[in-house]
Design a protein around this motif. Structure first.
Motif, PDB file in Angstrom:
ATOM      1  N   SER A  20      -2.804   2.878   7.175  1.00 17.95           N
ATOM      2  CA  SER A  20      -4.232   2.595   7.370  1.00 17.95           C
ATOM      3  C   SER A  20      -4.462   1.175   7.872  1.00 17.95           C
ATOM      4  O   SER A  20      -5.578   0.836   8.278  1.00 17.95           O
ATOM      5  N   TRP A  62      -6.069  -0.884  -4.202  1.00 19.11           N
ATOM      6  CA  TRP A  62      -4.790  -1.355  -4.768  1.00 19.11           C
ATOM      7  C   TRP A  62      -5.059  -2.299  -5.931  1.00 19.11           C
ATOM      8  O   TRP A  62      -4.453  -2.178  -7.005  1.00 19.11           O
ATOM      9  N   ASP A  77     -15.822   3.263   1.423  1.00 22.18           N
ATOM     10  CA  ASP A  77     -15.189   2.020   1.853  1.00 22.18           C
ATOM     11  C   ASP A  77     -16.145   0.828   1.711  1.00 22.18           C
ATOM     12  O   ASP A  77     -15.718  -0.284   1.373  1.00 22.18           O
ATOM     13  N   ARG A  83     -10.591   7.539  -5.841  1.00 17.27           N
ATOM     14  CA  ARG A  83     -11.223   6.270  -5.488  1.00 17.27           C
ATOM     15  C   ARG A  83     -12.574   6.116  -6.191  1.00 17.27           C
ATOM     16  O   ARG A  83     -12.941   5.009  -6.613  1.00 17.27           O
ATOM     17  N   LEU A 116       0.797  -1.230   0.000  1.00 18.44           N
ATOM     18  CA  LEU A 116       0.000   0.000   0.000  1.00 18.44           C
ATOM     19  C   LEU A 116       0.829   1.279   0.000  1.00 18.44           C
ATOM     20  O   LEU A 116       0.267   2.373  -0.011  1.00 18.44           O
ATOM     21  N   GLU A 134      -8.298  -0.063   1.273  1.00 20.00           N
ATOM     22  CA  GLU A 134      -7.106   0.345   0.516  1.00 20.00           C
ATOM     23  C   GLU A 134      -6.516  -0.812  -0.271  1.00 20.00           C
ATOM     24  O   GLU A 134      -5.917  -0.615  -1.332  1.00 20.00           O
ATOM     25  N   PRO A 177      -4.064  10.397  -0.470  1.00 16.86           N
ATOM     26  CA  PRO A 177      -4.763   9.902   0.716  1.00 16.86           C
ATOM     27  C   PRO A 177      -6.273  10.133   0.605  1.00 16.86           C
ATOM     28  O   PRO A 177      -6.721  11.019  -0.133  1.00 16.86           O
ATOM     29  N   LYS A 178      -7.015   9.346   1.335  1.00 14.12           N
ATOM     30  CA  LYS A 178      -8.473   9.511   1.361  1.00 14.12           C
ATOM     31  C   LYS A 178      -8.877  10.642   2.311  1.00 14.12           C
ATOM     32  O   LYS A 178      -9.849  11.353   2.074  1.00 14.12           O
ATOM     33  N   ALA A 203      -0.179   0.941  -5.514  1.00 15.05           N
ATOM     34  CA  ALA A 203      -0.642   1.725  -4.377  1.00 15.05           C
ATOM     35  C   ALA A 203      -1.145   3.091  -4.841  1.00 15.05           C
ATOM     36  O   ALA A 203      -0.648   3.652  -5.825  1.00 15.05           O
ATOM     37  N   ARG A 215      -0.027   4.476   1.936  1.00  7.70           N
ATOM     38  CA  ARG A 215      -1.303   4.199   2.590  1.00  7.70           C
ATOM     39  C   ARG A 215      -1.203   3.075   3.618  1.00  7.70           C
ATOM     40  O   ARG A 215      -2.191   2.671   4.198  1.00  7.70           O
TER      41      ARG A 215
END
Length: 251
Positions: A85, A155, A210, A181, A79, A151, A166-167, A162, A82
């Motif tokens: 996370s 991926w 998510d 995303r 990741l 994540e 960032p989210k 990766a 990331r």
């Protein structure tokens, strides 16, 4: 069961409990989003999803070697930026402690090298305990409920690369990362109306994102795909699987 009669679900924790996106395979019009106070409410909906991909650790080893469970250690390097996370989930004893100090004490005693518990990790212990209790009391659900990590799903959707954005930044959704995303979800075939739907009351926009990532994993698994880390899954002392699932990479 024929594919078009099969339901799947992607699930994430949220302020109100749990957020789930349910879908009958092959029928995007069937998609619905629900908020439930407990996970069993999602498991027991009339649609009875055959695959439920939940963003929550499943399987708690009695001792921890290194920086977490085996699946945590396997996916973290994939990741890139990331990887933070992926929380280092401690031993079963530590997760079942209700006091932070006690959780740290038990974690120190059951990890090598000794490690305390992060505050962020401790905050999700109640939900980990909920999933643990549900699967231990109803072991038949182990054929339906699978651990995923958003994540890791992204991926795979990103061709086994990766994500660089960032989210969230400092606890606040980061628009470029959220849109990246969403683009990956759209590329995976999810309809725009679903991907851009506002989160319902009791959940945040990233919670819904998510849950949608989990839905892509559930869909792939229901169609005979999926990959898990490790492969085959490990088992804890209670027979619960210790593995994180994602969809087949498009690389």
């Amino acid at each position: 069961m024929k594919d078009r009669e099969m339901w799947v679900a992607g699930v994430d924790g949220c302020r109100a409990g749990w957020i789930a996106v349910l879908l009958r395979i092959g029928d995007w019009n069937s998609a619905r989003i629900m908020i439930a106070p407990t996970l069993d409410r999602i498991v027991d909906v009339p649609e009875a999803p055959a695959i439920i991909a939940v963003d929550m650790p499943i399987g708690l080893p009695d001792t921890i070697e290194g920086s977490g469970r085996v699946p945590d250690k396997l996916i973290r390097p994939l990741l890139g930026q990331r990887q933070s996370s992926v929380f280092a989930i401690p031993s079963r004893q530590a997760v079942h402690a209700f006091d932070y100090g006690e959780a740290c004490r038990l974690s120190l005693a059951t990890s090598n090298p000794p490690r305390k518990v992060s505050r962020q990790g401790f905050a999700i212990f109640p939900k980990i305990r909920e999933v643990d209790a549900l699967l231990r009391s109803r072991p038949g659900l182990m054929n339906r409920v699978y651990e995923v990590h958003p994540e890791l799903a992204f991926w795979a959707l990103n061709g086994a690369h990766a994500l660089h954005e960032p989210k969230k930044v400092k606890g606040t959704p980061y628009p470029p990362g959220m849109e990246l995303r969403r683009r990956l979800l759209l590329k995976a075939g999810l309809p725009d109306e679903l991907v851009h739907r506002p989160a319902p009351r009791g959940a945040a926009s990233d919670d819904l994102l998510d849950a949608l990532a989990g839905l892509t994993v559930a869909l792939d698994m229901a169609r005979g795909g999926g990959q898990c880390f490790p492969d085959p899954p490990g088992r804890d002392a209670h027979g619960l699987p210790v593995a994180i699932w994602t969809l087949r990479s498009s690389s």
